[in-house]
Scaffold this active site. Sequence first.
Site, PDB file in Angstrom:
ATOM      1  N   ARG A  36      33.764  40.053  56.350  1.00 25.99           N
ATOM      2  CA  ARG A  36      32.778  38.974  56.465  1.00 25.99           C
ATOM      3  C   ARG A  36      31.573  39.317  57.334  1.00 25.99           C
ATOM      4  O   ARG A  36      30.852  38.440  57.774  1.00 25.99           O
ATOM      5  CB  ARG A  36      33.457  37.701  57.000  1.00 25.99           C
ATOM      6  CG  ARG A  36      34.483  37.162  56.038  1.00 25.99           C
ATOM      7  CD  ARG A  36      35.274  35.999  56.606  1.00 25.99           C
ATOM      8  NE  ARG A  36      36.583  35.926  55.981  1.00 25.99           N
ATOM      9  CZ  ARG A  36      36.798  35.454  54.753  1.00 25.99           C
ATOM     10  NH1 ARG A  36      35.808  34.987  54.043  1.00 25.99           N
ATOM     11  NH2 ARG A  36      38.019  35.461  54.247  1.00 25.99           N
ATOM     12  N   HIS A  66      39.189  47.432  49.255  1.00 26.26           N
ATOM     13  CA  HIS A  66      38.368  46.386  48.626  1.00 26.26           C
ATOM     14  C   HIS A  66      37.054  46.278  49.388  1.00 26.26           C
ATOM     15  O   HIS A  66      37.049  46.244  50.614  1.00 26.26           O
ATOM     16  CB  HIS A  66      39.125  45.050  48.657  1.00 26.26           C
ATOM     17  CG  HIS A  66      38.558  43.999  47.753  1.00 26.26           C
ATOM     18  ND1 HIS A  66      37.312  43.451  47.927  1.00 26.26           N
ATOM     19  CD2 HIS A  66      39.069  43.406  46.629  1.00 26.26           C
ATOM     20  CE1 HIS A  66      37.084  42.559  46.971  1.00 26.26           C
ATOM     21  NE2 HIS A  66      38.135  42.518  46.169  1.00 26.26           N
ATOM     22  N   TYR A  69      32.886  41.149  51.443  1.00 27.06           N
ATOM     23  CA  TYR A  69      32.399  40.043  50.610  1.00 27.06           C
ATOM     24  C   TYR A  69      30.880  39.891  50.540  1.00 27.06           C
ATOM     25  O   TYR A  69      30.364  39.340  49.586  1.00 27.06           O
ATOM     26  CB  TYR A  69      32.973  38.711  51.135  1.00 27.06           C
ATOM     27  CG  TYR A  69      34.464  38.599  51.010  1.00 27.06           C
ATOM     28  CD1 TYR A  69      35.094  38.845  49.793  1.00 27.06           C
ATOM     29  CD2 TYR A  69      35.256  38.236  52.095  1.00 27.06           C
ATOM     30  CE1 TYR A  69      36.467  38.727  49.676  1.00 27.06           C
ATOM     31  CE2 TYR A  69      36.635  38.123  51.981  1.00 27.06           C
ATOM     32  CZ  TYR A  69      37.234  38.371  50.764  1.00 27.06           C
ATOM     33  OH  TYR A  69      38.590  38.260  50.645  1.00 27.06           O
ATOM     34  N   HIS A 106      33.450  43.685  43.557  1.00 26.93           N
ATOM     35  CA  HIS A 106      32.990  42.605  42.692  1.00 26.93           C
ATOM     36  C   HIS A 106      31.630  43.016  42.177  1.00 26.93           C
ATOM     37  O   HIS A 106      30.973  43.885  42.741  1.00 26.93           O
ATOM     38  CB  HIS A 106      32.893  41.299  43.472  1.00 26.93           C
ATOM     39  CG  HIS A 106      34.209  40.810  43.972  1.00 26.93           C
ATOM     40  ND1 HIS A 106      34.347  39.673  44.719  1.00 26.93           N
ATOM     41  CD2 HIS A 106      35.465  41.310  43.831  1.00 26.93           C
ATOM     42  CE1 HIS A 106      35.631  39.487  45.018  1.00 26.93           C
ATOM     43  NE2 HIS A 106      36.320  40.474  44.486  1.00 26.93           N
ATOM     44  N   GLU A 142      35.905  44.750  39.315  1.00 34.20           N
ATOM     45  CA  GLU A 142      36.875  43.667  39.163  1.00 34.20           C
ATOM     46  C   GLU A 142      36.301  42.549  38.302  1.00 34.20           C
ATOM     47  O   GLU A 142      35.198  42.063  38.562  1.00 34.20           O
ATOM     48  CB  GLU A 142      37.261  43.115  40.554  1.00 34.20           C
ATOM     49  CG  GLU A 142      38.255  41.959  40.451  1.00 34.20           C
ATOM     50  CD  GLU A 142      38.811  41.516  41.795  1.00 34.20           C
ATOM     51  OE1 GLU A 142      38.455  42.115  42.833  1.00 34.20           O
ATOM     52  OE2 GLU A 142      39.599  40.561  41.802  1.00 34.20           O
ATOM     53  N   ASP A 175      42.104  41.289  37.485  1.00 30.31           N
ATOM     54  CA  ASP A 175      42.650  40.192  38.292  1.00 30.31           C
ATOM     55  C   ASP A 175      43.183  39.110  37.349  1.00 30.31           C
ATOM     56  O   ASP A 175      42.430  38.548  36.547  1.00 30.31           O
ATOM     57  CB  ASP A 175      41.553  39.645  39.218  1.00 30.31           C
ATOM     58  CG  ASP A 175      42.079  38.634  40.224  1.00 30.31           C
ATOM     59  OD1 ASP A 175      42.691  37.628  39.806  1.00 30.31           O
ATOM     60  OD2 ASP A 175      41.877  38.827  41.440  1.00 30.31           O
ATOM     61  N   HIS A 178      41.550  35.565  37.884  1.00 26.63           N
ATOM     62  CA  HIS A 178      40.172  35.515  37.380  1.00 26.63           C
ATOM     63  C   HIS A 178      40.149  35.515  35.844  1.00 26.63           C
ATOM     64  O   HIS A 178      39.368  34.783  35.230  1.00 26.63           O
ATOM     65  CB  HIS A 178      39.359  36.700  37.905  1.00 26.63           C
ATOM     66  CG  HIS A 178      39.284  36.766  39.401  1.00 26.63           C
ATOM     67  ND1 HIS A 178      38.707  37.815  40.079  1.00 26.63           N
ATOM     68  CD2 HIS A 178      39.727  35.900  40.361  1.00 26.63           C
ATOM     69  CE1 HIS A 178      38.792  37.605  41.377  1.00 26.63           C
ATOM     70  NE2 HIS A 178      39.413  36.450  41.584  1.00 26.63           N
ATOM     71  N   HIS A 212      45.308  42.989  40.069  1.00 24.71           N
ATOM     72  CA  HIS A 212      45.490  41.985  41.122  1.00 24.71           C
ATOM     73  C   HIS A 212      46.369  40.902  40.525  1.00 24.71           C
ATOM     74  O   HIS A 212      45.946  40.190  39.605  1.00 24.71           O
ATOM     75  CB  HIS A 212      44.150  41.389  41.553  1.00 24.71           C
ATOM     76  CG  HIS A 212      43.388  42.267  42.495  1.00 24.71           C
ATOM     77  ND1 HIS A 212      42.062  42.034  42.814  1.00 24.71           N
ATOM     78  CD2 HIS A 212      43.769  43.352  43.214  1.00 24.71           C
ATOM     79  CE1 HIS A 212      41.671  42.963  43.685  1.00 24.71           C
ATOM     80  NE2 HIS A 212      42.670  43.774  43.933  1.00 24.71           N
ATOM     81  N   ASP A 225      37.769  30.261  40.976  1.00 27.40           N
ATOM     82  CA  ASP A 225      38.426  31.398  41.627  1.00 27.40           C
ATOM     83  C   ASP A 225      39.288  30.881  42.763  1.00 27.40           C
ATOM     84  O   ASP A 225      38.897  30.906  43.921  1.00 27.40           O
ATOM     85  CB  ASP A 225      37.363  32.378  42.135  1.00 27.40           C
ATOM     86  CG  ASP A 225      37.983  33.610  42.782  1.00 27.40           C
ATOM     87  OD1 ASP A 225      39.226  33.724  42.783  1.00 27.40           O
ATOM     88  OD2 ASP A 225      37.226  34.443  43.289  1.00 27.40           O
ATOM     89  N   HIS A 227      43.194  31.314  44.060  1.00 28.37           N
ATOM     90  CA  HIS A 227      44.477  31.981  43.878  1.00 28.37           C
ATOM     91  C   HIS A 227      45.629  31.063  44.273  1.00 28.37           C
ATOM     92  O   HIS A 227      45.477  30.216  45.144  1.00 28.37           O
ATOM     93  CB  HIS A 227      44.541  33.251  44.737  1.00 28.37           C
ATOM     94  CG  HIS A 227      43.454  34.236  44.422  1.00 28.37           C
ATOM     95  ND1 HIS A 227      43.414  35.493  44.952  1.00 28.37           N
ATOM     96  CD2 HIS A 227      42.370  34.150  43.616  1.00 28.37           C
ATOM     97  CE1 HIS A 227      42.351  36.134  44.506  1.00 28.37           C
ATOM     98  NE2 HIS A 227      41.700  35.340  43.698  1.00 28.37           N
ATOM     99  N   GLU A 256      47.165  39.174  45.903  1.00 30.12           N
ATOM    100  CA  GLU A 256      46.171  38.599  46.829  1.00 30.12           C
ATOM    101  C   GLU A 256      46.458  37.111  46.904  1.00 30.12           C
ATOM    102  O   GLU A 256      45.598  36.278  46.647  1.00 30.12           O
ATOM    103  CB  GLU A 256      44.752  38.808  46.294  1.00 30.12           C
ATOM    104  CG  GLU A 256      44.314  40.239  46.161  1.00 30.12           C
ATOM    105  CD  GLU A 256      42.956  40.351  45.467  1.00 30.12           C
ATOM    106  OE1 GLU A 256      42.764  39.726  44.397  1.00 30.12           O
ATOM    107  OE2 GLU A 256      42.087  41.040  45.992  1.00 30.12           O
TER     108      GLU A 256
END
Length: 283
Positions: A36, A66, A69, A106, A142, A175, A178, A212, A225, A227, A256
């Site tokens: 972040r 990964h 973000y 992403h 992804e 994923d 997704h 994922h 999105d 999970h 995840e």
Amino acid sequence: MKIGCHVSIADSIDRAVDRASEIGCNTFQIFTRSPRMWKARELSEEEVTAFKEKIGKTEISPVVSHMPYLPNLSSSNPKPYKRSIDTLRLELERCNMLGIPYLVTHLGSHLGKGKVKGQKQIVNAINTAVSGLDKHPMILLENTSGKTNETGSTFIEIGEIIEKVSTDHVGVCFDTCHAYARGYDITNPKGLLDTINEIESNIGMDKIKVVHLNDSKGELGSRMDRHNHIREGNIGEKGFLNFLSSSFKEKPLILETPVDDFRSDKDNVEKAKALYMWANKVV
Ligand code: MN
Ligand code: MN
Ligand code: ZN
């Protein structure tokens, strides 16, 4: 069977290996830095060595990184775009240092400029980030749930991007949450076959290097999105049994799932293993 989950690197990156082992993973995913923030903490030589040594003593393979973000590789705003490319470049280098073979990213948002422009930006971003590196981890694109302006929610679109990038060291991270939220009904044989056929004709199933494995709070086609814990969402038991009896079962499966009081990562990994064995009648 390769099953693991996303684990924390808190304290020191090599601690991720301990955490993964403790909860029974033989593959896992990490952020090599805080996801972040723009700024990345530098890796010390000691932790890099410790990480590699610990991995060497386990059966864990592959390790997956990964991307953080904040980067948006589809952006057309010069400043954040440049920063995003720099972040990708740095992450490729960090994976090289750590011996990590896969980097999941992403595809970002075109912010209203349109799909074509977004694709152009992401292709250029990848080409720029890899230029001059004699090796780099495979970049795994992804699939997204397809929220407004999001790039890369269909395998047709991801295929178009892979075709245009200059490096052939690019693959796909699939994923399940997704895909389901985007409208790929992987919960029944027909829907799953259609999904696999779309991948085969636009990318190739061999290009899928990581899955994922997440359940979905959103409904089929909701483009949400969100999970859920394994078996507790709209994919559910029947859905995972269907998915895990297909050729996807040969891929590294990385969870995840939410971090909350409902269920621990360890228990989610165990649920996934049990479903895998059930789906494949492994005794
Ligand atoms: Mn992701
Ligand atoms: Mn994911
Ligand atoms: Zn997600």
